[in-house]
Design a protein around this motif. Structure first.
Motif, PDB file in Angstrom:
ATOM      1  N   ARG A  11       0.837  -1.202   0.000  1.00 18.63           N
ATOM      2  CA  ARG A  11       0.000   0.000   0.000  1.00 18.63           C
ATOM      3  C   ARG A  11       0.873   1.253   0.000  1.00 18.63           C
ATOM      4  NH1 ARG A  11      -2.349  -0.578   4.678  1.00 18.63           N
ATOM      5  NH2 ARG A  11      -3.902  -2.047   3.877  1.00 18.63           N
ATOM      6  N   TYR A  12       1.963   1.223   0.778  1.00 21.05           N
ATOM      7  CA  TYR A  12       2.857   2.376   0.866  1.00 21.05           C
ATOM      8  C   TYR A  12       3.511   2.666  -0.486  1.00 21.05           C
ATOM      9  CZ  TYR A  12       6.845   5.246   2.142  1.00 21.05           C
ATOM     10  OH  TYR A  12       7.771   6.260   2.198  1.00 21.05           O
ATOM     11  N   VAL A  13       4.015   1.629  -1.143  1.00 20.93           N
ATOM     12  CA  VAL A  13       4.684   1.827  -2.431  1.00 20.93           C
ATOM     13  C   VAL A  13       3.703   2.305  -3.486  1.00 20.93           C
ATOM     14  CG1 VAL A  13       5.921   0.682  -4.295  1.00 20.93           C
ATOM     15  CG2 VAL A  13       6.525   0.191  -1.947  1.00 20.93           C
ATOM     16  N   ALA A  14       2.506   1.718  -3.498  1.00 25.01           N
ATOM     17  CA  ALA A  14       1.504   2.140  -4.470  1.00 25.01           C
ATOM     18  C   ALA A  14       1.170   3.619  -4.294  1.00 25.01           C
ATOM     19  CB  ALA A  14       0.241   1.290  -4.320  1.00 25.01           C
ATOM     20  N   GLN A  15       1.035   4.046  -3.043  1.00 26.35           N
ATOM     21  CA  GLN A  15       0.742   5.450  -2.765  1.00 26.35           C
ATOM     22  C   GLN A  15       1.916   6.334  -3.171  1.00 26.35           C
ATOM     23  OE1 GLN A  15       0.031   6.379   1.362  1.00 26.35           O
ATOM     24  NE2 GLN A  15      -0.969   8.303   0.889  1.00 26.35           N
ATOM     25  N   ALA A  16       3.136   5.892  -2.854  1.00 28.19           N
ATOM     26  CA  ALA A  16       4.327   6.676  -3.203  1.00 28.19           C
ATOM     27  C   ALA A  16       4.456   6.851  -4.711  1.00 28.19           C
ATOM     28  CB  ALA A  16       5.574   6.002  -2.647  1.00 28.19           C
ATOM     29  N   GLU A  17       4.171   5.798  -5.465  1.00 29.09           N
ATOM     30  CA  GLU A  17       4.257   5.877  -6.920  1.00 29.09           C
ATOM     31  C   GLU A  17       3.185   6.815  -7.473  1.00 29.09           C
ATOM     32  OE1 GLU A  17       6.562   5.020  -8.770  1.00 29.09           O
ATOM     33  OE2 GLU A  17       7.367   3.032  -8.390  1.00 29.09           O
ATOM     34  N   LEU A  18       1.990   6.774  -6.905  1.00 29.25           N
ATOM     35  CA  LEU A  18       0.917   7.662  -7.359  1.00 29.25           C
ATOM     36  C   LEU A  18       1.276   9.119  -7.103  1.00 29.25           C
ATOM     37  CD1 LEU A  18      -2.320   5.745  -6.258  1.00 29.25           C
ATOM     38  CD2 LEU A  18      -1.587   6.234  -8.606  1.00 29.25           C
ATOM     39  N   VAL A  19       1.804   9.396  -5.916  1.00 27.71           N
ATOM     40  CA  VAL A  19       2.195  10.769  -5.581  1.00 27.71           C
ATOM     41  C   VAL A  19       3.307  11.240  -6.505  1.00 27.71           C
ATOM     42  CG1 VAL A  19       3.282  12.212  -3.819  1.00 27.71           C
ATOM     43  CG2 VAL A  19       1.454  10.629  -3.177  1.00 27.71           C
ATOM     44  N   ALA A  20       4.260  10.353  -6.789  1.00 26.86           N
ATOM     45  CA  ALA A  20       5.394  10.714  -7.646  1.00 26.86           C
ATOM     46  C   ALA A  20       4.958  11.075  -9.061  1.00 26.86           C
ATOM     47  CB  ALA A  20       6.402   9.571  -7.689  1.00 26.86           C
TER      48      ALA A  20
END
Length: 228
Positions: A11-20
């Motif tokens: 979940r953290y990585v998915a969110q980080a990629e979306l924000v990026a």
């Protein structure tokens, strides 16, 4: 960042990629890289490399990029991402910004984006001393981060906080709940610890940087640069 359970990590990585991938983060990434002016043959250190927002494009030009991140999971993720992009000059390293495992004067350019606001002001000063140490004489630092004060002492600070509150309120009950949680974290000293642009300029000077320049965005972010 602590080691996360697999479900939370995904979940953290998915969110980080979306924000990026948002326009705001893409714009500040492009501006950091423009200011850094990385040249062929240079050694770069990306502090708080995360998913590689700065690391991957920097590696297209630099001889080597040290991708520093405190999370072993994130470093492993970025290592795989670098291989898939055939960027063999990327070296993910698990380390904190306040203690960098690089020898003094070994880096031409230090870049960083949205990493140091997690540190308290004293830790920020320690990190800047480390960044100054690893840079060669004449080397340059370009740092993007949250740059405002929650104290609301000027028009920009008030506008930034007002915009954040408006976004959260627009998300309905979930946003209201997050706003309450953020307020509680702020009151107990557990929220992010951004510093103003003026603070960053003074901190860079204290760390020994020269040719300091500040660029504030219309949103919460800003970029400060300096030279050893």
């Amino acid at each position: 960042m602590p080691v996360l359970a697999e479900k939370n990590w995904d979940r953290y990585v998915a969110q980080a990629e979306l924000v990026a991938r948002t326009d705001g983060f893409q714009a500040i990434r492009d501006r950091i890289l423009e200011r850094a002016e990385i040249e062929s043959g240079e050694i770069v250190a990306d502090i708080g490399a995360g998913t590689g927002l700065l690391t991957l494009p920097a590696a297209e030009v630099a001889e080597r990029v040290w991708a520093i991140d405190i999370s072993p999971q994130m470093c492993g993720y970025l290592a795989t991402k670098a291989l898939s992009a055939e960027r063999h000059n990327i070296e993910p390293v698990v380390a904190s910004a306040v203690s960098l495992p690089l020898v003094s004067g070994s880096v031409d350019v230090v870049i960083s984006n949205y990493c140091l606001h997690h540190l308290g002001h004293t830790e920020k000063l320690v990190a800047l001393a480390e960044l100054h140490r690893i840079l060669r004489p004449g080397g340059r630092l370009v740092l993007g981060d949250m740059m405002f004060k929650v104290a609301l002492t000027d028009d920009r600070d008030r506008a930034v906080v007002k915009a954040k509150v408006k976004v959260l309120l627009g998300r309905g009950p979930a946003g209201v709940w997050r706003l309450i949680r953020n307020a509680a974290r702020l009151l107990t000293g557990r929220w992010e610890r951004p510093a103003s642009g003026q603070w960053w300029c003074e901190a860079l000077a204290e760390a020994g940087f020269t040719e300091i320049d500040l660029e504030l965005a219309e949103h919460e972010g800003g970029i400060v640069e300096g030279r050893r």
